[in-house]
Design a protein around this motif. Sequence first.
Motif, short mmCIF file in Angstrom:
data_model
loop_
_atom_site.label_atom_id
_atom_site.label_comp_id
_atom_site.label_asym_id
_atom_site.label_seq_id
_atom_site.Cartn_x
_atom_site.Cartn_y
_atom_site.Cartn_z
N LEU A 168 1.12 -1.37 -0.05
CA LEU A 168 -0.20 0.05 -0.24
C LEU A 168 0.59 1.22 0.42
CD1 LEU A 168 -2.32 -1.22 2.50
CD2 LEU A 168 -3.45 -0.60 -0.01
N LEU A 169 2.51 0.94 0.89
CA LEU A 169 2.32 2.29 0.94
C LEU A 169 3.85 2.66 -0.57
CD1 LEU A 169 3.78 2.09 5.02
CD2 LEU A 169 1.98 3.68 3.31
N THR A 170 3.98 1.62 -1.37
CA THR A 170 4.79 2.12 -2.16
C THR A 170 3.92 1.35 -3.28
OG1 THR A 170 5.54 -0.31 -2.19
CG2 THR A 170 7.23 0.71 -0.61
N GLY A 171 3.39 0.28 -3.25
CA GLY A 171 2.70 0.29 -5.41
C GLY A 171 3.76 -0.68 -5.68
N VAL A 172 4.35 -1.14 -4.77
CA VAL A 172 5.02 -2.34 -4.92
C VAL A 172 4.25 -4.15 -4.33
CG1 VAL A 172 7.23 -3.81 -4.95
CG2 VAL A 172 7.32 -1.41 -5.89
N ASN A 173 4.26 -5.18 -5.51
CA ASN A 173 3.36 -6.21 -5.00
C ASN A 173 4.60 -7.01 -4.59
OD1 ASN A 173 2.44 -8.50 -4.26
ND2 ASN A 173 1.19 -8.39 -6.16
N ALA A 174 4.73 -6.47 -2.82
CA ALA A 174 5.60 -6.74 -1.94
C ALA A 174 5.15 -8.46 -1.71
CB ALA A 174 5.76 -6.16 -0.87
N VAL A 175 4.75 -9.15 -1.12
CA VAL A 175 4.31 -9.92 -1.45
C VAL A 175 4.72 -11.25 -2.16
CG1 VAL A 175 1.31 -10.37 -1.57
CG2 VAL A 175 2.63 -12.25 0.38
N LYS A 217 7.92 9.46 0.93
CA LYS A 217 9.76 9.97 0.33
C LYS A 217 9.54 10.54 -1.27
CE LYS A 217 14.18 8.18 -1.84
NZ LYS A 217 14.29 7.38 -2.95
N LYS A 218 8.87 9.76 -1.66
CA LYS A 218 7.92 10.66 -3.46
C LYS A 218 7.37 11.57 -3.79
CE LYS A 218 9.16 6.60 -5.57
NZ LYS A 218 10.94 6.54 -6.20
N VAL A 219 6.53 11.86 -2.57
CA VAL A 219 6.14 13.27 -2.14
C VAL A 219 7.29 14.74 -1.55
CG1 VAL A 219 4.60 15.06 -0.79
CG2 VAL A 219 3.76 12.55 -2.22
N ARG A 220 7.85 13.74 -0.75
CA ARG A 220 9.32 14.31 -0.54
C ARG A 220 10.27 15.34 -2.02
NH1 ARG A 220 8.72 11.85 4.07
NH2 ARG A 220 10.75 10.17 3.90
N GLU A 221 9.66 13.83 -2.84
CA GLU A 221 11.18 14.19 -3.46
C GLU A 221 10.51 15.18 -4.92
OE1 GLU A 221 11.99 10.41 -5.15
OE2 GLU A 221 13.47 10.18 -3.98
N MET A 222 9.11 15.37 -4.92
CA MET A 222 8.10 16.21 -5.27
C MET A 222 8.13 18.01 -4.55
SD MET A 222 5.02 14.16 -6.14
CE MET A 222 4.24 15.20 -7.05
N GLY A 223 9.13 17.63 -3.86
CA GLY A 223 8.94 19.40 -2.57
C GLY A 223 7.54 19.19 -2.09
N LEU A 224 6.88 19.16 -1.60
CA LEU A 224 6.10 18.91 -0.97
C LEU A 224 6.46 18.39 0.72
CD1 LEU A 224 3.07 17.74 -3.41
CD2 LEU A 224 4.14 19.96 -2.91
N ARG A 225 5.35 18.89 1.23
CA ARG A 225 5.07 18.19 2.43
C ARG A 225 4.75 17.80 3.24
NH1 ARG A 225 6.17 22.91 6.64
NH2 ARG A 225 4.09 22.51 6.75
N PRO A 226 4.96 16.04 3.51
CA PRO A 226 3.87 15.13 3.60
C PRO A 226 4.05 14.69 5.40
CG PRO A 226 5.82 13.83 3.00
CD PRO A 226 6.08 15.45 2.93
N LEU A 246 11.28 -1.27 12.88
CA LEU A 246 9.57 -1.36 13.35
C LEU A 246 8.60 -1.80 12.07
CD1 LEU A 246 10.28 2.05 15.99
CD2 LEU A 246 10.29 -0.27 16.47
N SER A 247 7.77 -0.59 12.47
CA SER A 247 6.60 -0.58 10.94
C SER A 247 6.95 -0.32 10.07
CB SER A 247 5.33 -0.26 12.05
OG SER A 247 5.57 0.94 11.92
N ALA A 248 5.62 -0.83 9.19
CA ALA A 248 6.04 -0.46 7.21
C ALA A 248 5.72 0.63 7.65
CB ALA A 248 5.41 -1.40 6.81
N THR A 249 4.94 1.38 7.90
CA THR A 249 4.34 2.63 8.16
C THR A 249 5.73 3.54 9.05
OG1 THR A 249 3.47 2.95 10.53
CG2 THR A 249 2.70 2.03 7.59
N THR A 250 6.65 3.02 9.63
CA THR A 250 7.57 4.21 10.35
C THR A 250 8.33 3.63 9.46
OG1 THR A 250 6.49 3.16 12.63
CG2 THR A 250 9.11 4.09 12.76
N VAL A 251 9.10 2.23 9.01
CA VAL A 251 10.12 3.12 7.54
C VAL A 251 10.03 3.28 6.85
CG1 VAL A 251 11.37 1.07 6.16
CG2 VAL A 251 10.83 0.49 8.17
N ALA A 252 8.64 3.45 6.02
CA ALA A 252 8.07 3.81 4.72
C ALA A 252 8.42 5.72 5.30
CB ALA A 252 6.66 3.82 4.51
N ASN A 253 8.43 6.43 6.70
CA ASN A 253 8.20 8.01 7.25
C ASN A 253 9.90 7.89 6.98
OD1 ASN A 253 6.98 10.43 7.41
ND2 ASN A 253 7.72 9.90 9.39
N TYR A 254 10.37 6.90 7.08
CA TYR A 254 11.74 7.19 7.79
C TYR A 254 12.73 7.98 6.62
CZ TYR A 254 16.08 7.05 9.81
OH TYR A 254 17.34 7.26 10.88
#
Length: 141
Positions: A70-77, A103-112, A133-141
């Motif tokens: 959900l956080l990346t668009g990659v079929n992780a499973v 990360k992609k939103v930050r790269e666009m110059g926006l502030r998630p 820690l959780s996937a959401t935590t890592v995604a926000n790193y």
Amino acid sequence: MKVLFLFVDGLGIGAKDPAVNPCCREGSGIFRVFSDDSGSHLPFDGVFTGLDASLGVEGLPQSATGQTALLTGVNAVQRIGKHLSGFPNRPLREILLEKSVLKKVREMGLRPAFLNAYRPLFFSLPEETVLRLSATTVANY
């Protein structure tokens, strides 16, 4: 444009039967949409649609692989070949760190904005602990 991505881990679309699905009961508010798999409208022109959490792999869908997808668009499973519960392993962390929507939103110059109920201890943890820690935590790193 503003986007709100709301995670409610472990909540799926259930039968339209208040005896087995608390989201179908009177007074369930916004969660009432989780009793209708036909697509539903939310407040402020939001739209809700169900997804197949198995992502083409047999077994019970789990948090680490599902949230990574959900956080990346990659079929992780499919990428790791199995459903993984709990915390993301190294391959999932690599996907999250490279392809996270935050990360992609930050790269666009926006502030998630990422909101979570962290205790003060979290903010003093070393990087290697945070990344386990959780996937959401890592995604926000």
